[in-house]
Design a protein around this motif. Structure first.
Motif, PDB file in Angstrom:
ATOM      1  N   GLN A   8       0.837  -1.208   0.000  1.00  0.00           N
ATOM      2  CA  GLN A   8       0.000   0.000   0.000  1.00  0.00           C
ATOM      3  C   GLN A   8       0.869   1.254   0.000  1.00  0.00           C
ATOM      4  O   GLN A   8       0.603   2.202  -0.739  1.00  0.00           O
ATOM      5  N   ILE A   9       1.894   1.249   0.837  1.00  0.00           N
ATOM      6  CA  ILE A   9       2.758   2.440   0.950  1.00  0.00           C
ATOM      7  C   ILE A   9       3.487   2.683  -0.375  1.00  0.00           C
ATOM      8  O   ILE A   9       3.585   3.812  -0.857  1.00  0.00           O
ATOM      9  N   MET A  10       3.988   1.603  -0.976  1.00  0.00           N
ATOM     10  CA  MET A  10       4.684   1.765  -2.259  1.00  0.00           C
ATOM     11  C   MET A  10       3.708   2.243  -3.343  1.00  0.00           C
ATOM     12  O   MET A  10       4.006   3.175  -4.094  1.00  0.00           O
ATOM     13  N   ASP A  11       2.524   1.612  -3.414  1.00  0.00           N
ATOM     14  CA  ASP A  11       1.594   1.886  -4.517  1.00  0.00           C
ATOM     15  C   ASP A  11       0.850   3.203  -4.365  1.00  0.00           C
ATOM     16  O   ASP A  11       0.521   3.855  -5.352  1.00  0.00           O
ATOM     17  N   ARG A  12       0.541   3.579  -3.111  1.00  0.00           N
ATOM     18  CA  ARG A  12      -0.265   4.790  -2.931  1.00  0.00           C
ATOM     19  C   ARG A  12       0.577   6.020  -2.617  1.00  0.00           C
ATOM     20  O   ARG A  12       0.095   7.140  -2.740  1.00  0.00           O
ATOM     21  N   ILE A  13       1.821   5.806  -2.145  1.00  0.00           N
ATOM     22  CA  ILE A  13       2.586   6.969  -1.679  1.00  0.00           C
ATOM     23  C   ILE A  13       3.933   7.110  -2.394  1.00  0.00           C
ATOM     24  O   ILE A  13       4.185   8.122  -3.053  1.00  0.00           O
ATOM     25  N   ILE A  14       4.797   6.096  -2.272  1.00  0.00           N
ATOM     26  CA  ILE A  14       6.180   6.285  -2.733  1.00  0.00           C
ATOM     27  C   ILE A  14       6.241   6.383  -4.268  1.00  0.00           C
ATOM     28  O   ILE A  14       6.780   7.363  -4.820  1.00  0.00           O
ATOM     29  N   LEU A  15       5.687   5.382  -4.968  1.00  0.00           N
ATOM     30  CA  LEU A  15       5.784   5.405  -6.432  1.00  0.00           C
ATOM     31  C   LEU A  15       5.027   6.594  -7.032  1.00  0.00           C
ATOM     32  O   LEU A  15       5.569   7.299  -7.907  1.00  0.00           O
ATOM     33  N   PRO A  16       3.786   6.893  -6.559  1.00  0.00           N
ATOM     34  CA  PRO A  16       3.110   8.083  -7.101  1.00  0.00           C
ATOM     35  C   PRO A  16       3.865   9.381  -6.820  1.00  0.00           C
ATOM     36  O   PRO A  16       3.823  10.318  -7.620  1.00  0.00           O
ATOM     37  N   THR A  17       4.573   9.459  -5.682  1.00  0.00           N
ATOM     38  CA  THR A  17       5.343  10.679  -5.383  1.00  0.00           C
ATOM     39  C   THR A  17       6.495  10.834  -6.383  1.00  0.00           C
ATOM     40  O   THR A  17       6.704  11.916  -6.947  1.00  0.00           O
ATOM     41  N   ILE A  18       7.218   9.742  -6.611  1.00  0.00           N
ATOM     42  CA  ILE A  18       8.353   9.810  -7.555  1.00  0.00           C
ATOM     43  C   ILE A  18       7.834  10.153  -8.960  1.00  0.00           C
ATOM     44  O   ILE A  18       8.403  11.006  -9.661  1.00  0.00           O
ATOM     45  N   ASP A  19       6.724   9.528  -9.369  1.00  0.00           N
ATOM     46  CA  ASP A  19       6.140   9.806 -10.690  1.00  0.00           C
ATOM     47  C   ASP A  19       5.686  11.256 -10.797  1.00  0.00           C
ATOM     48  O   ASP A  19       5.971  11.938 -11.784  1.00  0.00           O
ATOM     49  N   ALA A  20       4.957  11.724  -9.762  1.00  0.00           N
ATOM     50  CA  ALA A  20       4.401  13.079  -9.824  1.00  0.00           C
ATOM     51  C   ALA A  20       5.517  14.129  -9.791  1.00  0.00           C
ATOM     52  O   ALA A  20       5.436  15.148 -10.478  1.00  0.00           O
ATOM     53  N   MET A  21       6.560  13.877  -8.997  1.00  0.00           N
ATOM     54  CA  MET A  21       7.672  14.844  -8.967  1.00  0.00           C
ATOM     55  C   MET A  21       8.295  14.938 -10.369  1.00  0.00           C
ATOM     56  O   MET A  21       8.631  16.033 -10.836  1.00  0.00           O
ATOM     57  N   ALA A  22       8.425  13.793 -11.045  1.00  0.00           N
ATOM     58  CA  ALA A  22       9.012  13.808 -12.394  1.00  0.00           C
ATOM     59  C   ALA A  22       8.088  14.533 -13.371  1.00  0.00           C
ATOM     60  O   ALA A  22       8.540  15.410 -14.122  1.00  0.00           O
ATOM     61  N   THR A  23       6.787  14.207 -13.346  1.00  0.00           N
ATOM     62  CA  THR A  23       5.897  14.822 -14.344  1.00  0.00           C
ATOM     63  C   THR A  23       5.690  16.308 -14.059  1.00  0.00           C
ATOM     64  O   THR A  23       5.391  17.075 -14.961  1.00  0.00           O
ATOM     65  N   GLN A  24       5.856  16.723 -12.795  1.00  0.00           N
ATOM     66  CA  GLN A  24       5.666  18.140 -12.475  1.00  0.00           C
ATOM     67  C   GLN A  24       6.966  18.941 -12.593  1.00  0.00           C
ATOM     68  O   GLN A  24       7.060  20.078 -12.141  1.00  0.00           O
ATOM     69  N   GLY A  25       7.992  18.311 -13.169  1.00  0.00           N
ATOM     70  CA  GLY A  25       9.200  19.066 -13.510  1.00  0.00           C
ATOM     71  C   GLY A  25      10.235  19.178 -12.409  1.00  0.00           C
ATOM     72  O   GLY A  25      11.212  19.920 -12.526  1.00  0.00           O
ATOM     73  N   THR A  26      10.030  18.432 -11.301  1.00  0.00           N
ATOM     74  CA  THR A  26      11.028  18.449 -10.227  1.00  0.00           C
ATOM     75  C   THR A  26      11.383  17.011  -9.853  1.00  0.00           C
ATOM     76  O   THR A  26      11.075  16.555  -8.743  1.00  0.00           O
ATOM     77  N   PRO A  27      12.035  16.272 -10.780  1.00  0.00           N
ATOM     78  CA  PRO A  27      12.316  14.859 -10.500  1.00  0.00           C
ATOM     79  C   PRO A  27      13.076  14.698  -9.188  1.00  0.00           C
ATOM     80  O   PRO A  27      13.950  15.500  -8.877  1.00  0.00           O
ATOM     81  N   PHE A  28      12.708  13.638  -8.451  1.00  0.00           N
ATOM     82  CA  PHE A  28      13.308  13.448  -7.129  1.00  0.00           C
ATOM     83  C   PHE A  28      14.399  12.400  -7.189  1.00  0.00           C
ATOM     84  O   PHE A  28      14.166  11.251  -7.577  1.00  0.00           O
ATOM     85  N   THR A  29      15.593  12.764  -6.745  1.00  0.00           N
ATOM     86  CA  THR A  29      16.701  11.813  -6.634  1.00  0.00           C
ATOM     87  C   THR A  29      17.204  11.835  -5.193  1.00  0.00           C
ATOM     88  O   THR A  29      17.202  12.876  -4.552  1.00  0.00           O
ATOM     89  N   GLY A  30      17.629  10.684  -4.696  1.00  0.00           N
ATOM     90  CA  GLY A  30      18.142  10.618  -3.328  1.00  0.00           C
ATOM     91  C   GLY A  30      17.197   9.843  -2.421  1.00  0.00           C
ATOM     92  O   GLY A  30      16.446   8.982  -2.891  1.00  0.00           O
ATOM     93  N   PHE A  31      17.267  10.141  -1.120  1.00  0.00           N
ATOM     94  CA  PHE A  31      16.436   9.428  -0.144  1.00  0.00           C
ATOM     95  C   PHE A  31      15.144  10.178   0.088  1.00  0.00           C
ATOM     96  O   PHE A  31      15.156  11.301   0.573  1.00  0.00           O
ATOM     97  N   LEU A  32      14.037   9.536  -0.238  1.00  0.00           N
ATOM     98  CA  LEU A  32      12.721  10.094   0.065  1.00  0.00           C
ATOM     99  C   LEU A  32      12.251   9.439   1.360  1.00  0.00           C
ATOM    100  O   LEU A  32      12.058   8.222   1.415  1.00  0.00           O
ATOM    101  N   TYR A  33      12.111  10.264   2.375  1.00  0.00           N
ATOM    102  CA  TYR A  33      11.704   9.777   3.698  1.00  0.00           C
ATOM    103  C   TYR A  33      10.260  10.191   3.908  1.00  0.00           C
ATOM    104  O   TYR A  33       9.946  11.381   3.940  1.00  0.00           O
TER     105      TYR A  33
END
Ligand code: AMP
Length: 438
Positions: A259-284
């Protein structure tokens, strides 16, 4: 990336030199793990601490500004740099290093706003449909008072900017909410960081820290941990930077992890990329496991402290290789291996912490604690004429593991009792919440 360039990176990684930035328990634990990796030849740390000095080379640096750190990194010519604390990330160290062609693990300044601005983070969560507490942004006292009506009590007030763990107040009634919002908005509590506020719904449940490593596209989750923020046993008293943490795969069921991966972590990484601020590093992700599922309390953009200490203790992979892959955007389908035994870290704090801290108390017993099987990570220590003394609020993190969580707790506290300094205090219930899962 082609297979040839991947293999070249692997070959190149066989004897890596790594530059770690920071001076706390988190960086001691990182340096300790990295120094044990087969792929690592040398670990440099700036500014470091006396514990780190026993296993890595300390490099002096004028200050922790991105330009001062760039000068050090250019001279060291390391394979990559990893940034421990949030401040250099918020100041744009990753952008600067990348512009100079230096590989680094961490987010860009824009992506680091997930931590450096709660208004940015909450607006991003709302825009991207991520599960989090309902909230309002308040720019002034009148707007804050209107939000009190909306949420009722208890409610949570959060300063927008970085506030070293002092930016969140839970108000149980209107009087507390008014005092807190005046304190933030006037600048009295956390300076300019309190000029804007988030006011949000109070969530109920158990808290979990979930950290994942990303190269902007691919994601590798770390094991779950639980922090203990309040200074006294039973989660009572004022909040601190963290009085201890434990790492145990049983903190989450496999279904909760999905649930955490599917609803939070992966959508966050995807949304950061599509919104022009790709996330690299440790997402806590600081999460509340509510009756409706996991909800985001906060994002940090680096490893947590003390969580890193039990995490590094349990990690059983060549961490340097995976960090190098991250720095080169080549994380792909990497995974991390973990020892099954849970690990526990108890923070020993100085007299007065989290208020005004006394410094200069002599520390004894570290060798005795380590002889009992623990690893003692330094956070607020300094060496004065050969004597180890306290020099900060959180002084040491005593970390050990055991075949069961109870045994991990027992062996950590046995080691803790070997260490002494005037005014030392610590929680005696670190990890206890996890025992119900065994
Ligand atoms: P944060 O820095 O946002 O993680 O907040 C610090 C601590 O305040 C968290 O670890 C929680 O214990 C608590 N907290 C923050 N937001 C909420 C919320 N919406 N509901 C309940 N507790 C919260």
């Amino acid at each position: 990336m082609t297979i040839t360039s991947y293999l070249l990176i692997r070959y190149y990684c066989i004897s890596m030199k790594i530059f770690v930035i920071g001076s706390g328990g988190r960086e001691h634990a990182l340096a300790w793990r990295l120094a044990r990796c087969p792929s690592v030849r040398h670990v440099y740390v700036a500014p470091g601490n006396p514990g780190i000095a026993q296993l890595a080379e300390i490099v002096s640096v004028k200050d922790l500004s991105p330009y001062s750190l760039l000068a050090v990194a250019e001279a060291l010519n390391c394979d990559f740099t990893i940034v421990g604390p949030e401040a250099p990330l918020a100041e744009g160290i990753v952008d600067l290093f990348r512009a100079k062609g230096l590989p680094i693990v961490g987010p860009s300044q824009q992506a680091a706003q997930l931590e450096s601005s709660k208004v940015f983070a909450k607006s991003f969560m709302r825009r991207s449909g991520l599960p989090t507490a309902e909230f309002t942004i308040a720019n002034n006292y009148a707007e804050a008072c209107a939000a009190f009506e909306r949420f009722g009590f208890p409610l949570v007030l959060k300063a927008d900017g970085l506030a070293a763990g002092k930016g969140v107040i839970i108000a149980h009634n209107r009087q507390e909410a008014e005092t807190a919002s005046q304190g933030f908005l006037s600048g009295r509590l956390v300076g300019a960081a309190g000029a804007r506020l988030i006011i949000e719904e109070f969530l109920q449940g158990e808290e979990v820290s979930f950290i994942a490593l990303s190269d902007g596209k691919n994601v590798v989750p770390l094991e779950p941990t639980q922090d203990h923020k309040a200074v006294w046993d039973g989660d009572r008293g004022p909040n601190t930077g963290g009085m201890g943490a434990y790492c145990d795969s049983r903190i989450l069921t496999p279904q909760q992890t999905h649930q955490i991966m599917d609803r939070i972590i992966l959508p966050t990484i995807d949304a950061m990329a599509t919104q022009g601020t790709p996330f690299t590093g440790f997402l806590y992700a600081g999460l509340m496991m509510t009756a409706e599922g996991p909800k985001i309390l906060e994002f940090n953009v680096r490893l947590g402290d003390p969580e890193t200490q039990p995490l590094m203790h349990r990690l059983d992979s060549d961490f340097a290789e995976i960090l190098a892959a991250t720095a080169h955007g080549a994380l792909r389908d990497s995974t991390l291996q973990w020892k099954p035994a849970p690990s526990v870290c108890v923070v020993l704090a100085a007299h007065g912490y989290p208020g005004k801290v006394r410094k200069g108390d002599a520390i004894t017993g570290i060798a005795e604690a380590e002889a009992l099987g623990a690893v003692v990570f330094h956070a607020g220590t300094s060496l004065e004429h050969g004597v180890l003394k306290t020099s900060g609020g959180r002084v040491l993190g005593v970390t050990a593991s055991g075949p069961t969580l109870q045994e991990a707790i027992d062996s950590t506290y046995r080691a803790v009792s070997a260490i002494h300094f005037e005014g030392c205090h610590y929680r005696t219930d670190i990890g206890r919440k996890g025992l119900k899962r065994w």
